[in-house]
Design a protein around this motif. Structure first.
Motif, PDB file in Angstrom:
ATOM      1  N   ASN A  19       0.792  -1.352  -0.134  1.00  0.00           N
ATOM      2  CA  ASN A  19      -0.005  -0.106   0.062  1.00  0.00           C
ATOM      3  C   ASN A  19       1.016   1.205  -0.209  1.00  0.00           C
ATOM      4  OD1 ASN A  19      -1.587   2.133   1.886  1.00  0.00           O
ATOM      5  ND2 ASN A  19      -2.941   0.930   0.290  1.00  0.00           N
ATOM      6  N   SER A  20       2.127   1.354   0.734  1.00  0.00           N
ATOM      7  CA  SER A  20       2.834   2.416   0.852  1.00  0.00           C
ATOM      8  C   SER A  20       3.408   2.787  -0.690  1.00  0.00           C
ATOM      9  CB  SER A  20       3.780   2.384   1.692  1.00  0.00           C
ATOM     10  OG  SER A  20       4.918   1.058   1.265  1.00  0.00           O
ATOM     11  N   ILE A  21       3.843   1.833  -1.581  1.00  0.00           N
ATOM     12  CA  ILE A  21       4.107   2.112  -2.860  1.00  0.00           C
ATOM     13  C   ILE A  21       2.936   2.556  -3.707  1.00  0.00           C
ATOM     14  CG2 ILE A  21       5.379   1.044  -4.804  1.00  0.00           C
ATOM     15  CD1 ILE A  21       7.058   1.371  -2.342  1.00  0.00           C
ATOM     16  N   PHE A  22       1.936   1.813  -3.583  1.00  0.00           N
ATOM     17  CA  PHE A  22       0.705   2.277  -4.304  1.00  0.00           C
ATOM     18  C   PHE A  22       0.435   3.834  -4.105  1.00  0.00           C
ATOM     19  CE2 PHE A  22      -4.189   1.521  -5.067  1.00  0.00           C
ATOM     20  CZ  PHE A  22      -4.416   2.058  -6.264  1.00  0.00           C
ATOM     21  N   MET A  23       0.316   4.281  -2.880  1.00  0.00           N
ATOM     22  CA  MET A  23       0.105   5.686  -2.521  1.00  0.00           C
ATOM     23  C   MET A  23       1.092   6.405  -3.213  1.00  0.00           C
ATOM     24  SD  MET A  23      -2.673   5.764  -0.620  1.00  0.00           S
ATOM     25  CE  MET A  23      -3.061   4.241  -1.604  1.00  0.00           C
ATOM     26  N   GLN A  24       2.439   6.256  -3.281  1.00  0.00           N
ATOM     27  CA  GLN A  24       3.381   7.035  -4.155  1.00  0.00           C
ATOM     28  C   GLN A  24       2.971   6.931  -5.407  1.00  0.00           C
ATOM     29  OE1 GLN A  24       7.490   6.561  -2.758  1.00  0.00           O
ATOM     30  NE2 GLN A  24       6.655   4.967  -1.274  1.00  0.00           N
ATOM     31  N   GLN A  25       2.674   6.009  -6.021  1.00  0.00           N
ATOM     32  CA  GLN A  25       2.376   5.669  -7.423  1.00  0.00           C
ATOM     33  C   GLN A  25       1.028   6.607  -7.841  1.00  0.00           C
ATOM     34  OE1 GLN A  25       2.091   1.561  -8.458  1.00  0.00           O
ATOM     35  NE2 GLN A  25       4.254   1.492  -8.483  1.00  0.00           N
ATOM     36  N   LYS A  26       0.107   6.735  -6.760  1.00  0.00           N
ATOM     37  CA  LYS A  26      -1.092   7.365  -6.963  1.00  0.00           C
ATOM     38  C   LYS A  26      -0.596   8.906  -7.073  1.00  0.00           C
ATOM     39  CE  LYS A  26      -5.191   6.483  -5.158  1.00  0.00           C
ATOM     40  NZ  LYS A  26      -6.233   6.242  -4.121  1.00  0.00           N
ATOM     41  N   LYS A  27       0.187   9.119  -6.157  1.00  0.00           N
ATOM     42  CA  LYS A  27       0.781  10.660  -6.179  1.00  0.00           C
ATOM     43  C   LYS A  27       1.398  10.841  -7.585  1.00  0.00           C
ATOM     44  CE  LYS A  27       3.986  13.940  -3.704  1.00  0.00           C
ATOM     45  NZ  LYS A  27       4.815  14.220  -2.599  1.00  0.00           N
ATOM     46  N   PHE A  28       2.260  10.013  -8.200  1.00  0.00           N
ATOM     47  CA  PHE A  28       2.907  10.335  -9.682  1.00  0.00           C
ATOM     48  C   PHE A  28       1.828  10.482 -10.585  1.00  0.00           C
ATOM     49  CE2 PHE A  28       6.482   6.902  -7.998  1.00  0.00           C
ATOM     50  CZ  PHE A  28       6.908   8.028  -7.123  1.00  0.00           C
ATOM     51  N   ILE A  29       0.784   9.713 -10.387  1.00  0.00           N
ATOM     52  CA  ILE A  29      -0.374   9.810 -11.577  1.00  0.00           C
ATOM     53  C   ILE A  29      -0.989  11.322 -11.379  1.00  0.00           C
ATOM     54  CG2 ILE A  29      -2.566   8.763 -12.435  1.00  0.00           C
ATOM     55  CD1 ILE A  29      -1.308   6.173 -11.543  1.00  0.00           C
ATOM     56  N   LYS A  30      -1.394  11.574  -9.988  1.00  0.00           N
ATOM     57  CA  LYS A  30      -1.982  12.666  -9.741  1.00  0.00           C
ATOM     58  C   LYS A  30      -1.059  14.024 -10.248  1.00  0.00           C
ATOM     59  CE  LYS A  30      -4.985  14.631  -6.343  1.00  0.00           C
ATOM     60  NZ  LYS A  30      -5.541  14.555  -5.077  1.00  0.00           N
ATOM     61  N   VAL A  31       0.035  14.041 -10.426  1.00  0.00           N
ATOM     62  CA  VAL A  31       0.963  15.139 -10.905  1.00  0.00           C
ATOM     63  C   VAL A  31       0.569  15.248 -12.387  1.00  0.00           C
ATOM     64  CG1 VAL A  31       3.229  15.781 -11.545  1.00  0.00           C
ATOM     65  CG2 VAL A  31       2.817  14.992  -9.201  1.00  0.00           C
ATOM     66  N   ALA A  32       0.431  13.985 -13.057  1.00  0.00           N
ATOM     67  CA  ALA A  32      -0.005  14.198 -14.666  1.00  0.00           C
ATOM     68  C   ALA A  32      -1.409  14.504 -14.760  1.00  0.00           C
ATOM     69  CB  ALA A  32       0.377  12.568 -15.089  1.00  0.00           C
ATOM     70  N   GLU A  84     -18.197  15.630  -0.574  1.00  0.00           N
ATOM     71  CA  GLU A  84     -17.378  14.816  -1.993  1.00  0.00           C
ATOM     72  C   GLU A  84     -16.450  15.762  -2.546  1.00  0.00           C
ATOM     73  OE1 GLU A  84     -19.288  14.876  -5.570  1.00  0.00           O
ATOM     74  OE2 GLU A  84     -17.767  13.344  -6.473  1.00  0.00           O
ATOM     75  N   THR A  85     -16.802  17.190  -2.488  1.00  0.00           N
ATOM     76  CA  THR A  85     -15.882  18.007  -2.951  1.00  0.00           C
ATOM     77  C   THR A  85     -14.736  18.533  -2.002  1.00  0.00           C
ATOM     78  OG1 THR A  85     -17.300  19.896  -2.391  1.00  0.00           O
ATOM     79  CG2 THR A  85     -17.401  18.950  -4.731  1.00  0.00           C
ATOM     80  N   GLY A  86     -14.772  17.947  -0.697  1.00  0.00           N
ATOM     81  CA  GLY A  86     -13.667  18.332   0.258  1.00  0.00           C
ATOM     82  C   GLY A  86     -13.914  19.764   1.029  1.00  0.00           C
ATOM     83  N   ASP A  87     -15.190  20.052   0.831  1.00  0.00           N
ATOM     84  CA  ASP A  87     -15.548  21.379   1.914  1.00  0.00           C
ATOM     85  C   ASP A  87     -15.219  21.146   3.413  1.00  0.00           C
ATOM     86  OD1 ASP A  87     -16.041  22.366  -0.671  1.00  0.00           O
ATOM     87  OD2 ASP A  87     -18.078  22.578  -0.429  1.00  0.00           O
ATOM     88  N   GLY A  88     -15.401  19.682   3.704  1.00  0.00           N
ATOM     89  CA  GLY A  88     -15.098  19.646   5.066  1.00  0.00           C
ATOM     90  C   GLY A  88     -13.654  19.159   5.417  1.00  0.00           C
ATOM     91  N   GLU A  89     -13.643  18.262   6.508  1.00  0.00           N
ATOM     92  CA  GLU A  89     -12.255  17.940   6.732  1.00  0.00           C
ATOM     93  C   GLU A  89     -11.599  17.091   5.691  1.00  0.00           C
ATOM     94  OE1 GLU A  89     -10.016  15.565  10.737  1.00  0.00           O
ATOM     95  OE2 GLU A  89     -12.261  15.673  10.380  1.00  0.00           O
ATOM     96  N   VAL A  90     -10.246  17.261   5.461  1.00  0.00           N
ATOM     97  CA  VAL A  90      -9.461  16.488   4.342  1.00  0.00           C
ATOM     98  C   VAL A  90      -8.413  15.730   5.115  1.00  0.00           C
ATOM     99  CG1 VAL A  90     -10.060  18.245   2.751  1.00  0.00           C
ATOM    100  CG2 VAL A  90      -8.106  18.482   4.051  1.00  0.00           C
ATOM    101  N   VAL A  91      -7.831  14.738   4.580  1.00  0.00           N
ATOM    102  CA  VAL A  91      -6.780  14.153   4.933  1.00  0.00           C
ATOM    103  C   VAL A  91      -5.589  13.677   3.772  1.00  0.00           C
ATOM    104  CG1 VAL A  91      -7.908  11.839   4.616  1.00  0.00           C
ATOM    105  CG2 VAL A  91      -5.936  11.932   6.075  1.00  0.00           C
ATOM    106  N   ASP A  92      -4.492  13.520   3.867  1.00  0.00           N
ATOM    107  CA  ASP A  92      -3.569  13.107   2.811  1.00  0.00           C
ATOM    108  C   ASP A  92      -2.794  11.876   3.113  1.00  0.00           C
ATOM    109  OD1 ASP A  92      -1.511  12.980   1.032  1.00  0.00           O
ATOM    110  OD2 ASP A  92      -0.746  15.104   1.216  1.00  0.00           O
ATOM    111  N   TYR A  93      -3.217  10.951   2.430  1.00  0.00           N
ATOM    112  CA  TYR A  93      -2.807   9.671   2.308  1.00  0.00           C
ATOM    113  C   TYR A  93      -1.416   9.303   1.676  1.00  0.00           C
ATOM    114  CZ  TYR A  93      -7.380   8.534   3.846  1.00  0.00           C
ATOM    115  OH  TYR A  93      -8.732   8.524   4.774  1.00  0.00           O
ATOM    116  N   GLY A  94      -0.606  10.654   1.241  1.00  0.00           N
ATOM    117  CA  GLY A  94       0.720  10.331   0.473  1.00  0.00           C
ATOM    118  C   GLY A  94       0.430  10.713  -0.948  1.00  0.00           C
ATOM    119  N   TYR A  95      -0.792  11.122  -1.399  1.00  0.00           N
ATOM    120  CA  TYR A  95      -0.825  11.376  -2.999  1.00  0.00           C
ATOM    121  C   TYR A  95      -1.583  12.766  -3.089  1.00  0.00           C
ATOM    122  CZ  TYR A  95      -5.380   9.262  -2.571  1.00  0.00           C
ATOM    123  OH  TYR A  95      -6.645   8.766  -1.943  1.00  0.00           O
ATOM    124  N   GLY A  96      -1.949  13.539  -1.850  1.00  0.00           N
ATOM    125  CA  GLY A  96      -2.480  14.964  -1.898  1.00  0.00           C
ATOM    126  C   GLY A  96      -3.708  14.785  -1.339  1.00  0.00           C
TER     127      GLY A  96
END
Length: 556
Positions: free
Chosen positions: A151-164, A469-481
């Motif tokens: 899961n820790s690697i997957f979260m980093q890969q999600k961050k890479f994709i999100k940059v794109a 859904e749009t994040g108007d409330g509390e947010v959290v960062d799992y490693g990809y934003g």
């Protein structure tokens, strides 16, 4: 003593005599009759033993179990045929938490908004998505990406994709998608009947058209010009073979010796080579295209400083192409069906374009990404369609360690469970269902009706769901934003928590641009009711008939 012994002996002889008759009768049976006896008797005995086994009292900490007659198969047929009534019926009987058997798997359903929070907001050490899905996704996407890594690697890969998937790239994508849709309407055989006579009505299969349009637009934007050009050549055949691995049978039985499985595996190897070759050429040429996702991935680094390997980039590109195509084409199909069936909403969508994009000469000018995000009617149409038709009705995780169910999630219905706390055993799967929470009559007014207007008004379930859904409330960062922490929302079309879909903003962009372009070019109508759900596919598609009638607009 003699009499007693004699009597017992008589019984023994009688038993032997009866046994001899039975043997003679058995010998006299034909082979066909014997097969019939065994063929009928054995399954009946197994079914009865399975029923008796379920009558044995379970531990009070176990969630109530849905009764089933056929061992191993369990509730698979009822669940697979029509899951929402299956969930609803058992919710009324057992509450929001219950376990059912499906093809040898023990699945604990946790329903409603609190069930969504329990499953989707659970810790990855307890509820693991990789264990639930890797056997299904890895043969299609490839190794060392997504659910084939920790899961820790997957979260980093999600961050890479999100940059794109940045806003700047989105701004460039709008025009690309619009151009692809207009070219498709102008030249595809599905619209050939009215190419010369704009006042005539034609028809098209909405699923076939949306599948083609979504793959064309996704490849043009997320894949690059080489991939888009290849869709008209051998790449299309490889895509179809790989797509054959996204079926329920592949999910349940990932390693069958079937031709479709061999085609899937061969297609993955060839597509990996295809992407790798393109990547090497791009890097050697120093491709300056800032919208190129493949180049963006090559520039990313893991936390340990290492870069992505060639095959990892290739497999992430395959995942980008495959993962969103099905959900977007399904949602787009449902959107167009509802619009075609609702002339007032279709007109409101067109009027919205005239208001925002109209020009003095009566033409509709091109739109920008920022303008697309400010169309309230369009936004509500997409959101309402996702509420009524979430692409995936069940989201699963595998339980790695026993997990206590919060008492607030579900009050036990049976007396034997009144004072107990449920514990989901290790090895079970847990399941949340967006389809159930998004159709809950306790949350939504007139839940089975397609009512985009519910998203236009302030207050109510739709307004709260949109804010979460749009994040108007509390947010959290799992490693990809940062993403919304609203895992307890009843509205979860893109999932929630650490595995929330990172492509949801692209999905809104892609769907919105496709719908806007089609509405400004075509009038639509549906001569029948909106079709029912087809639950026999991995992604919920409309059943037949699904032909939409269309007429080209005279002044566009």
């Amino acid at each position: 003593m003699f009499n007693a012994t004699h009597t017992n002996g008589a019984h023994d002889w009688a038993a032997l005599f009866e046994g001899a008759i039975s043997i003679n009768l058995f010998v006299e049976l034909s082979r066909t009759q014997l097969v019939l006896l065994l063929g009928v008797g054995t399954p009946v005995a197994v079914i009865l033993l399975n029923a008796l086994r379920q009558m044995i009292p379970r531990r009070t900490s176990d969630p109530p179990h849905v009764f089933h007659w056929i061992p191993f198969v369990g509730s698979a047929i009822e669940y697979g045929t029509n899951p929402v009534p299956f969930f609803t019926k058992n919710k009324e009987k057992y509450g929001d938490v219950f376990t059912f058997t499906m093809l040898g798997r023990e699945i604990t359903a946790a329903l409603g908004a609190k069930g969504n929070n329990f499953v989707l907001g659970g810790k990855s050490l307890d509820f693991n998505a990789e264990d639930a899905y890797t056997h299904f996704t890895t043969p299609v996407f490839g190794t060392d990406v997504i659910y084939d890594v920790p899961n820790s690697i997957f979260m980093q890969q999600k961050k890479f994709i999100k940059v794109a998937l940045s806003t700047e790239k989105f701004r460039a994508y709008v025009g690309m998608i619009e151009e692809e849709v207009e070219d498709f309407i102008a030249s595809d055989p599905a619209f050939a009947a009215t190419q010369k006579k704009s006042d005539e009505w034609g028809s098209f299969d909405v699923v076939d058209v949306m599948q083609e349009i979504t793959i064309l637009t996704a490849s043009r934007t997320l894949q690059g010009k080489e991939i888009r050009a290849a869709l008209d050549k051998s790449f299309a055949g490889l895509y179809n073979d790989l797509d054959g691995g996204f079926t329920p049978i592949n999910f349940l039985f990932p390693k069958l010796p079937l031709p479709s499985y061999r085609k899937r595996d061969a297609a993955n190897r060839k597509m990996t080579e295809f992407y790798t070759e393109i990547l090497r050429k791009k890097l050697a040429a120093g491709d300056p295209d800032e919208t190129d996702v493949m180049v963006s991935l090559a520039e990313q680094r893991y936390k340990d400083g290492s870069s992505l390997k060639e095959h990892e980039i290739a497999h992430l590109m395959i995942a980008l192409l495959m993962a969103g195509q099905h959900t977007s084409s399904a949602t787009g199909s449902w959107v167009l069906l509802h619009i075609a069936r609702s002339p007032d909403i279709a007109q409101a969508l067109y009027d919205e374009q005239v208001k925002h994009f109209g020009s003095p000469d009566g033409q509709l000018r091109d739109m920008t990404y920022d303008e697309l995000r400010e169309l309230p009617v369009l936004d509500s149409v997409i959101r309402e369609t996702l509420r009524l038709h979430p692409p995936i009705h069940s989201l699963m995780r595998k339980v790695r360690e026993p997990v206590v169910v919060p008492p607030s999630l579900s009050a036990p219905r049976s007396k034997s469970h009144q004072d107990s706390v449920y514990v989901v055993p290790k090895g079970n799967f847990v399941l949340a269902s967006p389809s159930v929470s998004q159709l809950d009559p306790a949350v939504w007014v007139n839940p089975d009706a397609w009512e985009p207007r519910r998203w236009w008004v302030s207050g109510g379930a739709a307004a709260s769901a949109k804010a979460a859904e749009t994040g108007d409330g509390e947010v959290v960062d799992y490693g990809y934003g940062a993403v919304s922490k609203g895992t307890e929302s009843p509205y979860q079309p893109f999932g929630a928590g650490r595995h929330r879909c990172i492509g949801e903003q692209f999905a809104y962009l892609q769907l919105g641009t496709i719908i806007v372009t089609m509405i400004r070019n075509l009038e639509l109508k549906l001569p029948h009711e909106v079709p029912e759900h087809n639950y026999h596919t991995m992604i919920i598609m409309p059943k037949h008939p699904r032909q939409i009638q269309y007429r080209r607009r005279r002044a566009v």
